[in-house]
Design an enzyme around this catalytic site. Structure first.
Site, short mmCIF file in Angstrom:
data_model
loop_
_atom_site.label_atom_id
_atom_site.label_comp_id
_atom_site.label_asym_id
_atom_site.label_seq_id
_atom_site.Cartn_x
_atom_site.Cartn_y
_atom_site.Cartn_z
N HIS A 1 -8.34 -1.51 3.41
CA HIS A 1 -8.04 -0.52 4.45
C HIS A 1 -6.90 0.41 4.11
O HIS A 1 -6.92 1.58 4.50
CB HIS A 1 -7.73 -1.27 5.75
CG HIS A 1 -7.40 -0.39 6.91
ND1 HIS A 1 -8.25 0.61 7.35
CD2 HIS A 1 -6.32 -0.35 7.75
CE1 HIS A 1 -7.71 1.22 8.39
NE2 HIS A 1 -6.54 0.67 8.64
N ARG B 1 -1.46 -8.60 9.82
CA ARG B 1 -2.80 -8.38 9.28
C ARG B 1 -3.09 -9.25 8.07
O ARG B 1 -4.20 -9.74 7.90
CB ARG B 1 -2.98 -6.90 8.93
CG ARG B 1 -3.11 -6.01 10.14
CD ARG B 1 -3.22 -4.54 9.76
NE ARG B 1 -3.48 -3.73 10.95
CZ ARG B 1 -3.62 -2.42 10.91
NH1 ARG B 1 -3.53 -1.76 9.77
NH2 ARG B 1 -3.87 -1.75 12.03
N GLU C 1 -7.83 -2.51 15.41
CA GLU C 1 -6.95 -3.58 15.88
C GLU C 1 -6.74 -3.51 17.39
O GLU C 1 -6.34 -4.50 18.02
CB GLU C 1 -5.60 -3.50 15.16
CG GLU C 1 -4.69 -4.67 15.44
CD GLU C 1 -3.56 -4.76 14.44
OE1 GLU C 1 -2.50 -5.28 14.81
OE2 GLU C 1 -3.74 -4.34 13.29
N LEU D 1 -14.08 0.12 9.93
CA LEU D 1 -13.03 -0.53 10.70
C LEU D 1 -13.44 -0.83 12.14
O LEU D 1 -14.00 0.02 12.82
CB LEU D 1 -11.78 0.36 10.71
CG LEU D 1 -10.52 -0.25 11.32
CD1 LEU D 1 -10.04 -1.39 10.45
CD2 LEU D 1 -9.44 0.83 11.42
N PHE E 1 0.26 -4.44 19.44
CA PHE E 1 -0.41 -4.43 18.15
C PHE E 1 0.15 -5.60 17.35
O PHE E 1 1.26 -6.07 17.63
CB PHE E 1 -0.15 -3.11 17.41
CG PHE E 1 -1.39 -2.25 17.21
CD1 PHE E 1 -2.36 -2.15 18.19
CD2 PHE E 1 -1.56 -1.54 16.04
CE1 PHE E 1 -3.47 -1.36 18.01
CE2 PHE E 1 -2.68 -0.75 15.84
CZ PHE E 1 -3.64 -0.65 16.83
N ARG F 1 1.61 -3.60 5.81
CA ARG F 1 1.89 -2.56 6.81
C ARG F 1 1.72 -3.09 8.23
O ARG F 1 0.73 -3.73 8.56
CB ARG F 1 0.96 -1.36 6.60
CG ARG F 1 1.16 -0.26 7.63
CD ARG F 1 0.39 0.98 7.29
NE ARG F 1 -1.05 0.78 7.38
CZ ARG F 1 -1.77 0.84 8.51
NH1 ARG F 1 -1.16 1.02 9.66
NH2 ARG F 1 -3.08 0.70 8.48
N HIS G 1 -7.73 -5.06 6.07
CA HIS G 1 -7.76 -5.17 7.52
C HIS G 1 -8.66 -6.34 7.89
O HIS G 1 -9.74 -6.50 7.32
CB HIS G 1 -8.30 -3.87 8.12
CG HIS G 1 -8.03 -3.73 9.59
ND1 HIS G 1 -8.68 -4.50 10.53
CD2 HIS G 1 -7.19 -2.92 10.27
CE1 HIS G 1 -8.25 -4.15 11.74
NE2 HIS G 1 -7.34 -3.21 11.61
N GLN H 1 -3.75 -3.56 1.64
CA GLN H 1 -3.99 -4.21 2.93
C GLN H 1 -5.48 -4.34 3.21
O GLN H 1 -6.20 -3.35 3.22
CB GLN H 1 -3.33 -3.44 4.07
CG GLN H 1 -3.48 -4.14 5.41
CD GLN H 1 -2.65 -3.50 6.48
OE1 GLN H 1 -3.03 -2.47 7.06
NE2 GLN H 1 -1.48 -4.06 6.77
#
Length: 614
Positions: free
Chosen positions: A385, A321, A273, A270, A137, A420, A253, A251
């Protein structure tokens, strides 16, 4: 747990005290996602009577939208990984604004929490030798994100709900908590509306745990459903006397669905990821050098430039991100975006069977919309997000500064800092849910009997809600919510500056004035009533976001000021907001240092090399 059922309520407009149901319970957990469920499980296993309330059907919480995975340093594929490196990655991703106790509490606990979920029946994907599989990730040094295809959050919540049901934990669905009963020093319970029939509910309780999510629905383009993440948790805590922290860090995304072909219903939703974690590549809409010279481009390329090579040649699409989201915003701003203002995310270079196996939910979603992601790219753009900020808590216990009020999950601030790390949201819920449950179970139960002053306060609150439902002005709540989202999109988005933020605060003040002229239909089960309550939550938290962004004169993580483009060491401080008689006040405090073991992991300089995936 005791309760009194409500008599039939009179609708006489002159009635001073509304009829209501009274529920007495030692611990009230507000929010039925992963954080609330894990807290309730710990309390139940320790013999504490608990009631969980949620404003949606049981099992229908925002946790289900967390698709890609949950972090924990199991070392299934990379044995050299451990929790201290996970902590180091979290601190670096958070630009060292994180609470180090929060980070270490979560990362050290997560291997055990993942094994616990496994024991409870969560069907993690497996390695060839039967271990819990883990994937890359963004911004993580090793493969530590455990997953169930691309439906990890849904699988986690199903597992937690099943465990809670096995413990016979009582749950009430479709209950909207509108206010906590607090004198600013201690919480005594809550006022709520049962959305099934509109009757009022008065909860009297020893302890309240807020697990009601974040505030990403402040924005027009966001990854939540419109009725989720509407700032309930932070706003309820703020009005009760708790402090909110670091809400300027929102955040975005990098990959939300974008484009006319998907339809309005899917705009901003979304694209996990996990697509990039499995090798997905980002392309702009510019003509590539290969096309310009008559070539066909690389297999799977939609024809544009793979632009992350310019922004992050080592980590590419798996950089943090905030880095990827700003890169996309910059590409669009400089005219290299699609006609809809997005870019392309492409995974068609991977084997089709592999894509269908690892990303089944994404494959099925896009297939239903006429896009085969094994053959063509997805059109994406950044989408609001997650809120890194929220309620300030003691990370050893989960306690707020209001006695007997606790908070957990996306409602709180601290673990994520300025940005995050992907896969840490689900981790936080189960790691801290256990901690909060342990803490509350060990506390003196005290008395849940409601003082006369608090009962009178609750009844006044209910009377106000009844008047709100009967409002006959000229402005629909939906109109103001839509306008608020435009304000936040235009003035508190990915790129910010002082002039725009001040305009945003002025527009916000104008929206507050217009709430005096709301028009509802008198029905407390209606969408307009719920939106009016949500609007009050959203306005409170929007002010914190705008004020925090204006005060923080630097760029750090998800907060990017074009007039202060550099990160300033002097601003390695948390901003906290609290309610006063004259309005919103703020203070700041410095950030503590991590432990020696985590500092050693930081000094070792572990870092993802994207090209391991090539």
């Amino acid at each position: 747990m005791t309760q009194e059922l409500p008599p039939h309520e009179s609708h006489d407009s002159h009635e001073q005290t509304p009829d209501y149901e009274t529920v007495s319970v030692p611990v009230l957990v507000i929010g039925a996602g992963a954080a609330g469920a894990r807290t309730a499980i710990e309390l139940a296993e320790r013999g504490v009577e608990t009631l969980v309330v949620g404003k949606r059907d049981h099992g229908d919480a925002h946790t289900t939208w967390a698709a890609g995975g949950v972090n924990g340093a199991l070392g299934s594929l990379d044995p050299e990984d451990d929790w201290t490196i996970h902590a180091a990655d979290t601190l670096k991703e958070g630009h060292f604004l994180n609470d180090p106790v929060a980070v270490e509490t979560v990362t050290e606990a997560m291997p055990d929490r993942l094994r616990e979920l496994d024991e409870w029946g969560m069907a993690f994907d497996r390695t060839e030798d039967g271990e819990i599989a883990q994937r890359y990730f963004g911004a993580q040094s090793f493969r530590r994100t455990a997953f169930v295809g691309d439906r990890t959050g849904e699988a986690m919540l199903d597992t937690l709900v099943a465990k809670a049901q096995s413990l016979s934990i009582p749950y009430r669905e479709n209950v909207l908590v509108t206010e906590l009963l607090s004198d600013g020093q201690r919480v005594y319970g809550a006022v709520a509306v049962d959305l099934e029939d509109g009757h009022f509910v008065l909860f009297e309780t020893d302890y309240v745990v807020l697990a009601a999510g974040g505030a990403s629905a402040l924005y027009g383009r966001h990854s939540s459903r419109d009725d989720e993440n509407t700032a309930d948790g932070p706003a309820l805590a703020y009005e009760a006397g708790a402090e909110l922290m670091d809400l300027e860090f929102v955040q975005f995304h990098p990959t939300g669905m974008m484009g006319d072909r998907y339809g309005e219903e899917w705009d901003g939703r979304l694209v996990t990821e996990a697509v990039r974690g499995e090798g997905g590549r980002l392309y702009n809409a510019a003509v590539s050098a290969s096309e310009a010279s008559g070539g066909s481009g690389e297999r799977g390329s939609p024809g544009g430039e793979r632009f992350m090579e310019r922004y992050s040649p080592d980590q590419m699409e798996l950089d943090a991100r905030d880095v990827v989201a700003r890169a996309i915003a910059q590409e669009v701003r400089e005219g290299r975006g699609t006609e809809n203002g997005g870019v392309y995310l492409d995974i068609s270079h991977r084997d089709a069977d592999y894509v269908r196996e690892r990303l089944p939910k994404m494959y099925e979603r896009f297939q239903s919309l006429g896009v085969d992601i094994t053959e063509e790219p997805m059109e994406v753009a950044p989408t609001a997000h997650y809120t890194m900020g929220g309620v300030d808590i003691d990370w050893e216990t989960g306690a707020t500064r209001v006695d007997r009020l606790f908070a957990v999950g996306e409602t709180v601030a601290g673990v994520h800092g300025a940005n995050r790390l992907g896969g840490n949201s689900l981790a936080e819920t189960v790691a801290m849910g256990k901690v909060v449950g342990e803490t509350v179970a060990d506390r003196d139960p005290g008395s849940s009997e409601l003082p006369a002053s608090m009962r009178a306060y609750a009844e006044r609150s209910m009377a106000s809600l009844r008047e709100l439902a009967a409002s006959d002005g000229d402005v629909a709540p939906a109109e103001l919510v839509e306008e608020l989202r435009r304000v936040m999109d235009e003035h508190a988005g990915i790129l910010r500056d002082a002039e725009s933020l001040r305009v945003g605060l002025d527009r916000l003040a104008g929206l507050r004035e217009r709430t005096a002229d709301l028009r509802l239909d008198g029905d407390r089960t209606s969408e307009s009533f719920e939106l009016a309550v949500d609007l009050s939550f959203l306005l409170t938290v929007a002010e914190c976001v705008l004020r925090g962004a204006l005060l923080r004169e630097e760029s750090r993580g998800a907060h990017s000021r074009t007039d202060f483009p550099e990160m300033d060491p002097e601003w390695r401080r948390n901003l906290l907001f609290h309610r006063t008689e004259t309005g919103m006040a703020h203070r700041s405090r410095g950030v503590a240092e991590p432990s020696e073991t985590v500092r050693e992991a930081l000094d070792a300089g572990y870092e993802l090399d994207y090209h391991h995936l090539e």
